[in-house]
Design a protein around this motif. Sequence first.
Motif, mmCIF file in Angstrom:
data_model
loop_
_atom_site.group_PDB
_atom_site.id
_atom_site.type_symbol
_atom_site.label_atom_id
_atom_site.label_comp_id
_atom_site.label_asym_id
_atom_site.label_seq_id
_atom_site.Cartn_x
_atom_site.Cartn_y
_atom_site.Cartn_z
ATOM 1 N N GLY A 163 11.042 0.119 7.577
ATOM 2 C CA GLY A 163 11.994 -0.617 8.092
ATOM 3 C C GLY A 163 11.676 -1.608 8.666
ATOM 4 O O GLY A 163 11.628 -3.218 8.775
ATOM 5 N N PRO A 164 11.360 -1.257 10.443
ATOM 6 C CA PRO A 164 11.299 -2.510 11.872
ATOM 7 C C PRO A 164 9.870 -2.627 10.919
ATOM 8 O O PRO A 164 9.782 -4.082 11.270
ATOM 9 C CB PRO A 164 11.062 -0.641 12.150
ATOM 10 C CG PRO A 164 11.764 0.585 12.321
ATOM 11 C CD PRO A 164 11.872 0.023 10.294
ATOM 12 N N LEU A 165 8.860 -2.123 10.154
ATOM 13 C CA LEU A 165 7.337 -2.864 10.023
ATOM 14 C C LEU A 165 8.240 -3.743 8.852
ATOM 15 O O LEU A 165 7.217 -4.774 9.244
ATOM 16 C CB LEU A 165 6.464 -1.749 9.232
ATOM 17 C CG LEU A 165 4.855 -2.595 8.760
ATOM 18 C CD1 LEU A 165 3.948 -1.815 9.957
ATOM 19 C CD2 LEU A 165 4.667 -2.480 7.661
ATOM 20 N N LEU B 10 7.626 -12.725 12.048
ATOM 21 C CA LEU B 10 6.666 -13.038 12.163
ATOM 22 C C LEU B 10 6.099 -14.185 11.034
ATOM 23 O O LEU B 10 5.601 -15.118 11.788
ATOM 24 C CB LEU B 10 5.179 -11.843 12.394
ATOM 25 C CG LEU B 10 5.431 -11.209 13.918
ATOM 26 C CD1 LEU B 10 4.042 -10.134 13.696
ATOM 27 C CD2 LEU B 10 5.613 -12.288 15.143
ATOM 28 N N LEU B 11 6.393 -14.139 10.076
ATOM 29 C CA LEU B 11 6.030 -15.175 8.968
ATOM 30 C C LEU B 11 7.096 -15.919 8.842
ATOM 31 O O LEU B 11 6.770 -17.016 8.667
ATOM 32 C CB LEU B 11 6.336 -14.097 7.921
ATOM 33 C CG LEU B 11 5.250 -13.193 7.196
ATOM 34 C CD1 LEU B 11 5.692 -12.282 5.683
ATOM 35 C CD2 LEU B 11 4.500 -14.076 6.733
ATOM 36 N N THR C 92 5.504 -0.527 16.627
ATOM 37 C CA THR C 92 5.017 -1.324 15.448
ATOM 38 C C THR C 92 4.531 -2.502 15.378
ATOM 39 O O THR C 92 3.720 -2.798 15.014
ATOM 40 C CB THR C 92 6.568 -1.906 15.000
ATOM 41 O OG1 THR C 92 7.256 -0.980 14.431
ATOM 42 C CG2 THR C 92 5.890 -2.533 13.293
ATOM 43 N N LEU C 93 3.743 -3.468 16.687
ATOM 44 C CA LEU C 93 3.338 -4.264 17.234
ATOM 45 C C LEU C 93 1.985 -4.034 17.326
ATOM 46 O O LEU C 93 0.474 -3.389 17.036
ATOM 47 C CB LEU C 93 3.816 -4.908 18.040
ATOM 48 C CG LEU C 93 4.645 -5.904 17.969
ATOM 49 C CD1 LEU C 93 5.545 -6.912 19.159
ATOM 50 C CD2 LEU C 93 4.584 -6.787 16.986
ATOM 51 N N GLU C 94 1.825 -2.527 18.068
ATOM 52 C CA GLU C 94 1.169 -2.329 18.727
ATOM 53 C C GLU C 94 0.084 -1.772 17.587
ATOM 54 O O GLU C 94 -0.484 -1.885 16.892
ATOM 55 C CB GLU C 94 1.088 -0.835 19.596
ATOM 56 C CG GLU C 94 0.106 0.150 20.066
ATOM 57 C CD GLU C 94 0.705 0.986 20.908
ATOM 58 O OE1 GLU C 94 -0.245 3.011 20.527
ATOM 59 O OE2 GLU C 94 1.373 1.012 21.292
ATOM 60 N N LEU D 6 2.079 -7.604 0.593
ATOM 61 C CA LEU D 6 3.352 -6.378 1.197
ATOM 62 C C LEU D 6 4.921 -6.599 0.750
ATOM 63 O O LEU D 6 5.517 -6.210 -0.047
ATOM 64 C CB LEU D 6 3.325 -5.506 2.841
ATOM 65 C CG LEU D 6 3.884 -4.195 2.390
ATOM 66 C CD1 LEU D 6 3.678 -3.731 1.803
ATOM 67 C CD2 LEU D 6 3.518 -4.479 4.001
ATOM 68 N N ILE D 7 5.113 -7.699 1.203
ATOM 69 C CA ILE D 7 6.769 -8.351 1.160
ATOM 70 C C ILE D 7 6.915 -8.584 0.080
ATOM 71 O O ILE D 7 7.973 -8.121 -0.880
ATOM 72 C CB ILE D 7 7.177 -8.934 2.207
ATOM 73 C CG1 ILE D 7 7.086 -8.712 3.036
ATOM 74 C CG2 ILE D 7 8.266 -9.878 1.197
ATOM 75 C CD1 ILE D 7 7.080 -8.946 4.458
#
Length: 110
Positions: A10-12, A19-20, A46-48, A87-88
């Motif tokens: 979910g966080p990803l 970002l989109l 998540t960003l990492e 993915l989304i």
Amino acid sequence: MPDGPIRVTGPLLAVLNALLEANDLELHGWAIMKATGKSGPTIYRTLERLAESNWVTSRWDTEIEPGKPRRRYYQLTGHGEASARHLIAQRQTKAAPSARTRLAFDRRLA
């Protein structure tokens, strides 16, 4: 290096959406936290993962304001943007009930 994040969470998905929605602008971590409602550690892990998968790039702010922490800015790569959209879209398709399922549910309520 993997083509994408190993685990879809979910966080990803929330970070990718933020970002989109930035429309090619860079976002700093705090802005992503505010947009997603997620905690700092969750966002930065998540960003990492996204950076390790080459879905995002990052850079440190060159203008440092006295008394304020230095900001790191994140942006989707071309590959990351295309992959995030795919993915989304894939997740939304899986989550959306079919017309047949909705019709059956509506009939039960009537």
